[in-house]
Scaffold this motif. Sequence first.
Motif, PDB file in Angstrom:
ATOM      1  N   GLN A 163      -6.975 -31.711  67.733  1.00 28.44           N
ATOM      2  CA  GLN A 163      -7.466 -30.847  66.655  1.00 28.44           C
ATOM      3  C   GLN A 163      -6.598 -29.592  66.536  1.00 28.44           C
ATOM      4  O   GLN A 163      -6.230 -29.185  65.440  1.00 28.44           O
ATOM      5  CB  GLN A 163      -8.929 -30.469  66.904  1.00 28.44           C
ATOM      6  N   ASP A 164      -6.244 -28.985  67.686  1.00 30.59           N
ATOM      7  CA  ASP A 164      -5.371 -27.803  67.670  1.00 30.59           C
ATOM      8  C   ASP A 164      -4.022 -28.138  67.049  1.00 30.59           C
ATOM      9  O   ASP A 164      -3.469 -27.361  66.277  1.00 30.59           O
ATOM     10  CB  ASP A 164      -5.157 -27.262  69.089  1.00 30.59           C
ATOM     11  N   GLN A 165      -3.488 -29.308  67.388  1.00 30.50           N
ATOM     12  CA  GLN A 165      -2.190 -29.747  66.859  1.00 30.50           C
ATOM     13  C   GLN A 165      -2.266 -29.933  65.342  1.00 30.50           C
ATOM     14  O   GLN A 165      -1.378 -29.514  64.615  1.00 30.50           O
ATOM     15  CB  GLN A 165      -1.772 -31.063  67.541  1.00 30.50           C
ATOM     16  N   ILE A 166      -3.344 -30.540  64.878  1.00 26.41           N
ATOM     17  CA  ILE A 166      -3.534 -30.765  63.436  1.00 26.41           C
ATOM     18  C   ILE A 166      -3.610 -29.428  62.709  1.00 26.41           C
ATOM     19  O   ILE A 166      -2.976 -29.233  61.679  1.00 26.41           O
ATOM     20  CB  ILE A 166      -4.796 -31.625  63.172  1.00 26.41           C
ATOM     21  N   GLU A 167      -4.381 -28.492  63.266  1.00 22.99           N
ATOM     22  CA  GLU A 167      -4.510 -27.174  62.642  1.00 22.99           C
ATOM     23  C   GLU A 167      -3.172 -26.441  62.625  1.00 22.99           C
ATOM     24  O   GLU A 167      -2.829 -25.794  61.637  1.00 22.99           O
ATOM     25  CB  GLU A 167      -5.575 -26.342  63.367  1.00 22.99           C
ATOM     26  N   ALA A 168      -2.403 -26.554  63.707  1.00 22.02           N
ATOM     27  CA  ALA A 168      -1.086 -25.914  63.771  1.00 22.02           C
ATOM     28  C   ALA A 168      -0.166 -26.514  62.705  1.00 22.02           C
ATOM     29  O   ALA A 168       0.541 -25.790  61.997  1.00 22.02           O
ATOM     30  CB  ALA A 168      -0.479 -26.077  65.159  1.00 22.02           C
ATOM     31  N   ASN A 169      -0.188 -27.834  62.572  1.00 23.21           N
ATOM     32  CA  ASN A 169       0.641 -28.505  61.566  1.00 23.21           C
ATOM     33  C   ASN A 169       0.235 -28.085  60.157  1.00 23.21           C
ATOM     34  O   ASN A 169       1.088 -27.886  59.295  1.00 23.21           O
ATOM     35  CB  ASN A 169       0.554 -30.030  61.700  1.00 23.21           C
ATOM     36  N   ASP A 170      -1.067 -27.957  59.915  1.00 27.93           N
ATOM     37  CA  ASP A 170      -1.561 -27.501  58.616  1.00 27.93           C
ATOM     38  C   ASP A 170      -1.049 -26.092  58.323  1.00 27.93           C
ATOM     39  O   ASP A 170      -0.651 -25.788  57.203  1.00 27.93           O
ATOM     40  CB  ASP A 170      -3.093 -27.494  58.573  1.00 27.93           C
TER      41      ASP A 170
ATOM     42  N   VAL B 279       1.662 -24.618  59.539  1.00 32.72           N
ATOM     43  CA  VAL B 279       3.105 -24.677  59.275  1.00 32.72           C
ATOM     44  C   VAL B 279       3.356 -25.195  57.863  1.00 32.72           C
ATOM     45  O   VAL B 279       4.159 -24.629  57.114  1.00 32.72           O
ATOM     46  CB  VAL B 279       3.821 -25.564  60.326  1.00 32.72           C
ATOM     47  N   ARG B 280       2.648 -26.254  57.487  1.00 31.29           N
ATOM     48  CA  ARG B 280       2.803 -26.819  56.142  1.00 31.29           C
ATOM     49  C   ARG B 280       2.452 -25.763  55.085  1.00 31.29           C
ATOM     50  O   ARG B 280       3.128 -25.618  54.074  1.00 31.29           O
ATOM     51  CB  ARG B 280       1.920 -28.060  55.973  1.00 31.29           C
TER      52      ARG B 280
ATOM     53  N   ARG C 225       2.512 -13.637  54.466  1.00 27.70           N
ATOM     54  CA  ARG C 225       1.366 -13.185  55.271  1.00 27.70           C
ATOM     55  C   ARG C 225       0.121 -12.990  54.401  1.00 27.70           C
ATOM     56  O   ARG C 225      -0.966 -13.480  54.732  1.00 27.70           O
ATOM     57  CB  ARG C 225       1.738 -11.888  55.989  1.00 27.70           C
ATOM     58  N   GLU C 226       0.282 -12.314  53.261  1.00 32.89           N
ATOM     59  CA  GLU C 226      -0.872 -12.062  52.389  1.00 32.89           C
ATOM     60  C   GLU C 226      -1.437 -13.358  51.806  1.00 32.89           C
ATOM     61  O   GLU C 226      -2.649 -13.510  51.697  1.00 32.89           O
ATOM     62  CB  GLU C 226      -0.481 -11.093  51.274  1.00 32.89           C
ATOM     63  N   ALA C 227      -0.552 -14.279  51.459  1.00 28.78           N
ATOM     64  CA  ALA C 227      -1.008 -15.565  50.921  1.00 28.78           C
ATOM     65  C   ALA C 227      -1.755 -16.370  51.979  1.00 28.78           C
ATOM     66  O   ALA C 227      -2.765 -17.010  51.690  1.00 28.78           O
ATOM     67  CB  ALA C 227       0.172 -16.362  50.375  1.00 28.78           C
ATOM     68  N   LEU C 228      -1.280 -16.316  53.224  1.00 29.60           N
ATOM     69  CA  LEU C 228      -1.963 -17.021  54.318  1.00 29.60           C
ATOM     70  C   LEU C 228      -3.345 -16.423  54.562  1.00 29.60           C
ATOM     71  O   LEU C 228      -4.327 -17.151  54.716  1.00 29.60           O
ATOM     72  CB  LEU C 228      -1.148 -16.933  55.610  1.00 29.60           C
ATOM     73  N   ILE C 229      -3.409 -15.106  54.603  1.00 28.13           N
ATOM     74  CA  ILE C 229      -4.698 -14.427  54.822  1.00 28.13           C
ATOM     75  C   ILE C 229      -5.676 -14.821  53.719  1.00 28.13           C
ATOM     76  O   ILE C 229      -6.834 -15.147  53.985  1.00 28.13           O
ATOM     77  CB  ILE C 229      -4.501 -12.894  54.883  1.00 28.13           C
ATOM     78  N   LYS C 230      -5.195 -14.820  52.484  1.00 27.17           N
ATOM     79  CA  LYS C 230      -6.032 -15.186  51.348  1.00 27.17           C
ATOM     80  C   LYS C 230      -6.538 -16.625  51.489  1.00 27.17           C
ATOM     81  O   LYS C 230      -7.728 -16.887  51.317  1.00 27.17           O
ATOM     82  CB  LYS C 230      -5.202 -15.037  50.069  1.00 27.17           C
ATOM     83  N   LYS C 231      -5.636 -17.552  51.824  1.00 28.89           N
ATOM     84  CA  LYS C 231      -6.033 -18.956  51.974  1.00 28.89           C
ATOM     85  C   LYS C 231      -7.056 -19.120  53.093  1.00 28.89           C
ATOM     86  O   LYS C 231      -8.039 -19.818  52.939  1.00 28.89           O
ATOM     87  CB  LYS C 231      -4.818 -19.839  52.263  1.00 28.89           C
ATOM     88  N   TYR C 232      -6.810 -18.478  54.242  1.00 26.70           N
ATOM     89  CA  TYR C 232      -7.726 -18.624  55.372  1.00 26.70           C
ATOM     90  C   TYR C 232      -9.060 -17.946  55.112  1.00 26.70           C
ATOM     91  O   TYR C 232     -10.091 -18.433  55.534  1.00 26.70           O
ATOM     92  CB  TYR C 232      -7.088 -18.128  56.676  1.00 26.70           C
ATOM     93  N   ASN C 233      -9.045 -16.807  54.412  1.00 24.89           N
ATOM     94  CA  ASN C 233     -10.299 -16.099  54.129  1.00 24.89           C
ATOM     95  C   ASN C 233     -11.170 -16.857  53.121  1.00 24.89           C
ATOM     96  O   ASN C 233     -12.380 -16.848  53.229  1.00 24.89           O
ATOM     97  CB  ASN C 233     -10.027 -14.691  53.625  1.00 24.89           C
TER      98      ASN C 233
END
Length: 86
Positions: free
Chosen positions: A11-18, A20-21, A74-82
């Motif tokens: 699961q950690d590997q899948i999340e890490a790959n997601d 990175v993608r 960074r801002e786009a990642l924060i937005k996607k994760y939030n």
Amino acid sequence: SNYASTSERLQDQIEANDGVRMVFEIMETLPEQQKMIIQLRDVEQYELDEIAEIIGMKPTAIRVALSRARKTVREALIKKYNYGVS
């Protein structure tokens, strides 16, 4: 059990790959120059002076463009994760 730890690692590997993608997808939306600079510096590990020579810009301009590119990613990642979705 061993199965649980293997499952968690997977699961950690899948999340890490997601993650990175997602970074690469965001990089694709950057202006061409920023995309090239962040690719050369953060993916291919070129030095700033080398990038400046390749692109034909001053190292200070490379630093500014790199900083802006990283901030956008960074801002786009924060937005996607939030929000969980784009």
